[in-house]
Design an enzyme around this catalytic site. Structure first.
Site, PDB file in Angstrom:
ATOM      1  N   LYS A 190     -32.843 -28.755  26.803  1.00  0.00           N
ATOM      2  CA  LYS A 190     -32.221 -29.172  28.072  1.00  0.00           C
ATOM      3  C   LYS A 190     -33.178 -29.957  28.973  1.00  0.00           C
ATOM      4  O   LYS A 190     -33.139 -29.855  30.204  1.00  0.00           O
ATOM      5  CB  LYS A 190     -31.649 -27.961  28.846  1.00  0.00           C
ATOM      6  CG  LYS A 190     -30.756 -27.044  28.052  1.00  0.00           C
ATOM      7  CD  LYS A 190     -29.806 -27.734  27.111  1.00  0.00           C
ATOM      8  CE  LYS A 190     -28.686 -28.467  27.751  1.00  0.00           C
ATOM      9  NZ  LYS A 190     -27.893 -29.232  26.739  1.00  0.00           N
ATOM     10  N   THR A 227     -33.317 -34.365  25.679  1.00  0.00           N
ATOM     11  CA  THR A 227     -33.327 -34.659  24.244  1.00  0.00           C
ATOM     12  C   THR A 227     -32.298 -35.720  23.861  1.00  0.00           C
ATOM     13  O   THR A 227     -32.600 -36.675  23.132  1.00  0.00           O
ATOM     14  CB  THR A 227     -32.991 -33.380  23.441  1.00  0.00           C
ATOM     15  OG1 THR A 227     -33.536 -32.251  24.106  1.00  0.00           O
ATOM     16  CG2 THR A 227     -33.465 -33.470  22.021  1.00  0.00           C
ATOM     17  N   HIS A 263     -37.320 -29.285  18.695  1.00  0.00           N
ATOM     18  CA  HIS A 263     -37.762 -28.503  19.863  1.00  0.00           C
ATOM     19  C   HIS A 263     -38.953 -27.622  19.470  1.00  0.00           C
ATOM     20  O   HIS A 263     -39.381 -26.798  20.263  1.00  0.00           O
ATOM     21  CB  HIS A 263     -36.638 -27.561  20.323  1.00  0.00           C
ATOM     22  CG  HIS A 263     -35.434 -28.234  20.901  1.00  0.00           C
ATOM     23  ND1 HIS A 263     -35.512 -29.265  21.797  1.00  0.00           N
ATOM     24  CD2 HIS A 263     -34.100 -27.976  20.728  1.00  0.00           C
ATOM     25  CE1 HIS A 263     -34.273 -29.625  22.152  1.00  0.00           C
ATOM     26  NE2 HIS A 263     -33.414 -28.868  21.513  1.00  0.00           N
ATOM     27  N   ARG A 313     -39.521 -31.843  31.668  1.00  0.00           N
ATOM     28  CA  ARG A 313     -38.620 -31.881  32.832  1.00  0.00           C
ATOM     29  C   ARG A 313     -38.996 -30.772  33.805  1.00  0.00           C
ATOM     30  O   ARG A 313     -39.479 -29.713  33.362  1.00  0.00           O
ATOM     31  CB  ARG A 313     -37.184 -31.662  32.328  1.00  0.00           C
ATOM     32  CG  ARG A 313     -36.140 -31.875  33.377  1.00  0.00           C
ATOM     33  CD  ARG A 313     -34.741 -31.704  32.833  1.00  0.00           C
ATOM     34  NE  ARG A 313     -33.778 -32.219  33.800  1.00  0.00           N
ATOM     35  CZ  ARG A 313     -32.480 -32.033  33.742  1.00  0.00           C
ATOM     36  NH1 ARG A 313     -31.955 -31.368  32.725  1.00  0.00           N
ATOM     37  NH2 ARG A 313     -31.678 -32.517  34.659  1.00  0.00           N
ATOM     38  N   SER A 358     -29.925 -26.354  33.782  1.00  0.00           N
ATOM     39  CA  SER A 358     -29.215 -27.015  32.684  1.00  0.00           C
ATOM     40  C   SER A 358     -29.033 -26.042  31.509  1.00  0.00           C
ATOM     41  O   SER A 358     -27.954 -25.978  30.901  1.00  0.00           O
ATOM     42  CB  SER A 358     -30.012 -28.251  32.249  1.00  0.00           C
ATOM     43  OG  SER A 358     -29.263 -29.035  31.369  1.00  0.00           O
ATOM     44  N   TYR A 397     -39.046 -36.696  32.470  1.00  0.00           N
ATOM     45  CA  TYR A 397     -37.626 -37.000  32.687  1.00  0.00           C
ATOM     46  C   TYR A 397     -37.409 -37.662  34.053  1.00  0.00           C
ATOM     47  O   TYR A 397     -36.707 -38.668  34.168  1.00  0.00           O
ATOM     48  CB  TYR A 397     -36.838 -35.688  32.579  1.00  0.00           C
ATOM     49  CG  TYR A 397     -35.350 -35.801  32.749  1.00  0.00           C
ATOM     50  CD1 TYR A 397     -34.529 -36.136  31.678  1.00  0.00           C
ATOM     51  CD2 TYR A 397     -34.749 -35.540  33.985  1.00  0.00           C
ATOM     52  CE1 TYR A 397     -33.153 -36.215  31.836  1.00  0.00           C
ATOM     53  CE2 TYR A 397     -33.376 -35.623  34.146  1.00  0.00           C
ATOM     54  CZ  TYR A 397     -32.584 -35.957  33.070  1.00  0.00           C
ATOM     55  OH  TYR A 397     -31.210 -36.029  33.222  1.00  0.00           O
ATOM     56  N   LYS A 406     -24.829 -33.761  34.660  1.00  0.00           N
ATOM     57  CA  LYS A 406     -25.103 -34.652  35.799  1.00  0.00           C
ATOM     58  C   LYS A 406     -26.235 -35.632  35.500  1.00  0.00           C
ATOM     59  O   LYS A 406     -26.222 -36.764  35.959  1.00  0.00           O
ATOM     60  CB  LYS A 406     -25.469 -33.828  37.023  1.00  0.00           C
ATOM     61  CG  LYS A 406     -24.309 -33.068  37.629  1.00  0.00           C
ATOM     62  CD  LYS A 406     -24.755 -32.472  38.950  1.00  0.00           C
ATOM     63  CE  LYS A 406     -23.654 -31.716  39.635  1.00  0.00           C
ATOM     64  NZ  LYS A 406     -24.149 -31.011  40.836  1.00  0.00           N
ATOM     65  N   GLY A 407     -27.257 -35.147  34.796  1.00  0.00           N
ATOM     66  CA  GLY A 407     -28.394 -36.013  34.481  1.00  0.00           C
ATOM     67  C   GLY A 407     -29.170 -36.442  35.720  1.00  0.00           C
ATOM     68  O   GLY A 407     -29.522 -37.609  35.851  1.00  0.00           O
TER      69      GLY A 407
HETATM   70  P1  A3P Z   1     -28.112 -31.613  33.379  1.00  0.00           P
HETATM   71  O1  A3P Z   1     -27.505 -30.388  32.801  1.00  0.00           O
HETATM   72  O2  A3P Z   1     -29.120 -31.297  34.448  1.00  0.00           O
HETATM   73  O3  A3P Z   1     -27.125 -32.612  33.838  1.00  0.00           O
HETATM   74  P2  A3P Z   1     -30.727 -32.079  26.397  1.00  0.00           P
HETATM   75  O4  A3P Z   1     -30.272 -33.416  25.972  1.00  0.00           O
HETATM   76  O5  A3P Z   1     -32.169 -31.804  26.117  1.00  0.00           O
HETATM   77  O6  A3P Z   1     -29.815 -31.016  25.922  1.00  0.00           O
HETATM   78  O7  A3P Z   1     -30.684 -32.076  27.995  1.00  0.00           O
HETATM   79  C1  A3P Z   1     -29.473 -32.096  28.654  1.00  0.00           C
HETATM   80  C2  A3P Z   1     -29.684 -32.665  30.038  1.00  0.00           C
HETATM   81  O8  A3P Z   1     -29.913 -34.080  29.926  1.00  0.00           O
HETATM   82  C3  A3P Z   1     -28.458 -32.467  30.901  1.00  0.00           C
HETATM   83  O9  A3P Z   1     -28.949 -32.337  32.239  1.00  0.00           O
HETATM   84  C4  A3P Z   1     -27.718 -33.796  30.679  1.00  0.00           C
HETATM   85  O10 A3P Z   1     -26.783 -34.090  31.678  1.00  0.00           O
HETATM   86  C5  A3P Z   1     -28.889 -34.760  30.663  1.00  0.00           C
HETATM   87  N1  A3P Z   1     -28.575 -36.029  29.978  1.00  0.00           N
HETATM   88  C6  A3P Z   1     -27.834 -36.225  28.871  1.00  0.00           C
HETATM   89  N2  A3P Z   1     -27.757 -37.515  28.569  1.00  0.00           N
HETATM   90  C7  A3P Z   1     -28.468 -38.171  29.515  1.00  0.00           C
HETATM   91  C8  A3P Z   1     -28.731 -39.561  29.757  1.00  0.00           C
HETATM   92  N3  A3P Z   1     -28.238 -40.506  28.969  1.00  0.00           N
HETATM   93  N4  A3P Z   1     -29.506 -39.869  30.819  1.00  0.00           N
HETATM   94  C9  A3P Z   1     -30.011 -38.919  31.625  1.00  0.00           C
HETATM   95  N5  A3P Z   1     -29.767 -37.591  31.461  1.00  0.00           N
HETATM   96  C10 A3P Z   1     -29.016 -37.222  30.416  1.00  0.00           C
END
Ligand code: A3P
Length: 340
Positions: free
Chosen positions: A67, A70, A132, A156, A164, A235, A301-302
């Site tokens: 989270k 990735t 991971h 992050r 997240s 991030y 939300k990202g």
């Molecule tokens: P949030 O839950 O804070 O929105 P992972 O990919 O490691 O599982 O992490 C997930 C997090 O990355 C989530 O954060 C997700 O919304 C965010 N995320 C996914 N795609 C993204 C993108 N293209 N740009 C920025 N953040 C992104």
């Protein structure tokens, strides 16, 4: 040639069921191995990585604590490496039709590696593979001095990674519970998962991939020791300057943008293609799934700082304190809640 499985590996596989167990963090039971907590279903693969996976010097590994970005890193790296075959503006670009997790596999995906088969061996070079796994479990081959592989690590703010993680766990728990009920040996999956319980577990490191501190720290230290082999990205900085970070990423992977590409704005096109807004709109990301996890769950939300909409200031200060203690003297720091 891939190393064969020795008695030690076999012994390690056989004792998975006797490893320390944590059942409170859905959707999976977690087992502790090598100081870290892993979802039980991937433990055999983690052992198999050491037994059968043969790294190539041209491999690029995408490393993250869960989270922490990735999905985004997978999209960016895939689009960058394959931009000659798949220009980012092309309407049939794979990322307009497939989830980033279907474009770049996880090393520890269940069944990719078995005691006598390595599904990654069939991939052409240069391979881009995500994981991971903590540094200590990768160091034997992938991070070994002569292996030559490259690693891009995205870290992050732990407060956002926690929120997240917690929200993702809640989202996936219900589907996992339904799936687990159909297992040969059904196991209960907790479907109500309060933030306070999740917070306590996260601070104790009893969460998927946890604890976060040594995970981040070991790759940070490796990036300082071998900057040509380990690129450490943040991030929040990627959100602030996506194109600048894209350039860094491309250069590190050995495929820097040419003057012509710069003039044509290729880096910006890749950033747009991989933005959370664009990916959320891809049909495969609205309706597809990775096993029982809906693809839409990977895009929330990202943002940087969303923790403040969920955590109390006491919780934030407590987590900041835990992180600060762990990172003391390392040169790595995260902004404290009170300074934001
Ligand atoms: P949030 O839950 O804070 O929105 P992972 O990919 O490691 O599982 O992490 C997930 C997090 O990355 C989530 O954060 C997700 O919304 C965010 N995320 C996914 N795609 C993204 C993108 N293209 N740009 C920025 N953040 C992104």
């Amino acid at each position: 040639m891939a190393p064969s499985i020795g008695d030690d590996d076999m012994a390690e596989r056989l004792v998975v069921s006797s490893l320390p167990l944590e059942t409170r963090f859905p959707p999976f039971q977690l087992r502790q191995h090598g100081g870290f907590w892993f979802p039980e279903p991937i433990l055999p693969d983690i052992v198999a990585v050491r037994a059968v996976f043969a790294p190539r010097p041209s491999d690029v590994f995408l490393l993250t604590f869960p989270k922490s970005g990735t999905t985004w890193l997978k999209a960016l790296a895939f689009a960058t490496v394959h931009r000659a075959d798949h220009p980012p503006c092309a309407p049939d670009h794979p990322l307009r039709h497939r989830n980033p997790h279907d474009c770049v596999e996880f090393l520890e995906v269940p069944y990719a590696l078995t005691p006598d088969a390595d599904a990654f061996a069939a991939l052409p070079s240069p391979r881009v593979i995500a994981t991971h796994m903590p540094y200590s479990l990768l160091s034997e081959q992938i991070m070994a001095e002569g292996a030559g592989c490259k690693v891009m690590y995205v870290c992050r703010d732990p407060k956002d990674a926690f929120i997240s993680t917690w929200l993702f766990a809640r989202k996936t728990a219900v589907a996992a519970a339904a799936e687990a009920a159909n297992d040969d040996e059904p196991r209960p999956v907790p479907t109500s998962f309060g933030m306070e319980e999740a917070f306590e577990l996260f601070c104790d490191g009893r969460c998927p991939g946890g604890p976060q501190r040594p995970h981040v720290l070991s790759y940070w230290e490796a990036s300082r020791r071998w900057p040509e082999r380990v690129l450490f990205l943040r991030y929040e900085e990627m959100l602030g300057d996506p194109v600048g970070n894209m350039r860094k990423l491309a250069e590190f992977m050995g495929c820097a943008f040419s003057g012509e590409e710069e003039a044509a704005g290729v880096a910006l096109e890749i950033v747009k293609l991989c933005s959370i807004g664009a990916l959320k709109n891809v049909e495969a990301n609205k309706s597809g799934a990775q096993n029982y996890v809906k693809n839409e769950a990977f895009f929330r939300k990202g943002l940087a700082g969303d923790w403040s909409n969920h955590m109390t200031s006491e919780m934030a200060a407590l987590l900041d304190g835990v992180i600060e203690d762990a990172l003391q003297g390392s040169g790595l720091a995260f902004p404290a809640a009170e300074s934001m």
